[in-house]
Write an enzyme that holds these catalytic residues in place. Structure first.
Site, PDB file in Angstrom:
ATOM      1  CE  LYS A 213     -36.317  70.122  56.905  1.00  0.00           C
ATOM      2  NZ  LYS A 213     -37.000  71.348  56.807  1.00  0.00           N
TER       3      LYS A 213
ATOM      4  CB  SER B 180     -31.487  64.440  54.072  1.00  0.00           C
ATOM      5  OG  SER B 180     -31.460  63.059  54.204  1.00  0.00           O
TER       6      SER B 180
ATOM      7  CG  ASP C  23     -32.828  71.726  59.215  1.00  0.00           C
ATOM      8  OD1 ASP C  23     -33.021  72.229  60.370  1.00  0.00           O
ATOM      9  OD2 ASP C  23     -33.432  71.836  58.369  1.00  0.00           O
TER      10      ASP C  23
ATOM     11  N   PRO D  97     -35.714  68.267  45.561  1.00  0.00           N
ATOM     12  CG  PRO D  97     -37.397  69.754  45.616  1.00  0.00           C
ATOM     13  CD  PRO D  97     -36.852  68.128  45.895  1.00  0.00           C
ATOM     14  CG  MET D  98     -30.407  71.225  45.011  1.00  0.00           C
ATOM     15  SD  MET D  98     -28.899  71.809  44.135  1.00  0.00           S
ATOM     16  CE  MET D  98     -27.980  72.710  45.309  1.00  0.00           C
ATOM     17  N   GLY D  99     -33.296  73.718  47.727  1.00  0.00           N
ATOM     18  CA  GLY D  99     -33.990  74.842  48.300  1.00  0.00           C
ATOM     19  C   GLY D  99     -35.355  74.857  48.314  1.00  0.00           C
TER      20      GLY D  99
END
Length: 295
Positions: free
Chosen positions: A18, A111, A143, A101-103
């Site tokens: 997102k 998600s 989220d 990617p993380m972060g």
């Protein structure tokens, strides 16, 4: 009543990214949380979860994520929370194909949790509605409800008040500079804008978008500043959320791909189209209408 497994075959579920197309901070509450106005839109790009339901009662995951114990993994926590909420006795093996990617601020973990809730609710036939799944999801991450409900949304409060909206579905070039950003550092910074006036949805949708966190992130993280400066040569560009990803918006896939081809250096980047209906929502609808579990 004993739960019935709809299938023991492997099923495949999208876990889309997102963007926060805008993010404005309108105040700070006594408990320290910030009031905000933000616009979420999904992308037709993301992770994939392959889920094989079974009657073992156990949740197993692959591959292991280094440094993240099983019980801390958001996918595991989502599955366990659904079992706890519904009393479901079934199990599943879940394989994650990770590309986000993380972060990065594009919703990877949230998600993944939402896809787990939506898919297992269907496969286990636990029959919770979106609001019930969202109430489970918000305990996993702020989220998660947006991903569960599956529609582009204008969010207010601390992000929990959601109103479906339909912004233009543009094409985006998304880039992740090689840095990790601390959300706590951004929200605690003394120079962060915290008094942007609240405005109605229609007014916000009808003007140029911005992100109140961008100034602080560019100040603290030179790599983000450099990447944004490069993007701004080609199109309107900004930070998404409080992660490290930046994005430029284009009217066509061709224009986005042309900018992508000019990218300097070896950075993680992709081109995707904005989607007001989540690919996860579309996958579930196909599954329900065809009564088949292969998506």
């Amino acid at each position: 009543m004993e739960n019935q497994i709809m299938t023991q075959e492997c099923t495949h579920w999208p876990s889309p990214a997102k963007l926060n197309l805008f993010l404005y901070i309108t105040g700070r509450r006594e408990d320290g949380y910030h009031e905000l106005q933000t616009l979420f839109q999904f992308l037709d790009f993301g992770d994939k979860l392959s889920i094989t339901p079974n009657d073992s009662g156990e949740i197993t995951l692959s591959p292991e994520i280094e440094g993240v114990p099983l019980r801390d993994n958001l996918i595991y926590r989502a599955a366990a929370a659904l079992k706890s909420e519904t009393g479901c006795s079934l199990g599943a093996h879940i394989h994650l194909k990770k590309v986000l990617p993380m972060g990065g601020g594009i919703g990877g973990g949230s998600s993944n949790a939402a896809t787990t809730l939506v898919a297992l609710n269907y496969l286990w036939q636990t029959h919770l509605n979106d609001d019930e799944l969202a109430r489970i999801g918000v305990k996993l991450g702020a989220d998660v409800p947006v991903f569960v409900k599956g529609f582009a949304a204008f969010a207010e409060g601390i992000g929990e008040k959601l109103t479906p909206v339909s912004p233009e579905e543009k094409w985006y070039l998304v880039i992740r500079p090689d840095v990790s950003i601390s959300t706590a550092d951004i929200f605690s910074h003394p120079d962060l804008t915290r008094n942007t006036p609240k405005r109605p949805i229609n007014a916000l949708l009808d003007q140029n978008y911005g992100n109140d966190c961008e100034k602080i992130v560019r100040l603290l993280y030179p790599k983000v500043d450099k990447q944004l400066s490069w993007l701004l040569q080609y199109a309107p560009s900004r930070l998404t959320g409080t992660g490290s990803c930046v994005f430029a918006e284009f009217s066509s896939a061709k224009k986005a791909q042309e900018a992508y081809a000019r990218l300097p250096g070896n950075v993680f980047a992709f081109v995707a189209q904005g989607r007001n209906t989540s690919p996860l929502k579309e996958a579930l609808a196909r599954c329900q209408s065809s009564e088949t579990q292969t998506i």
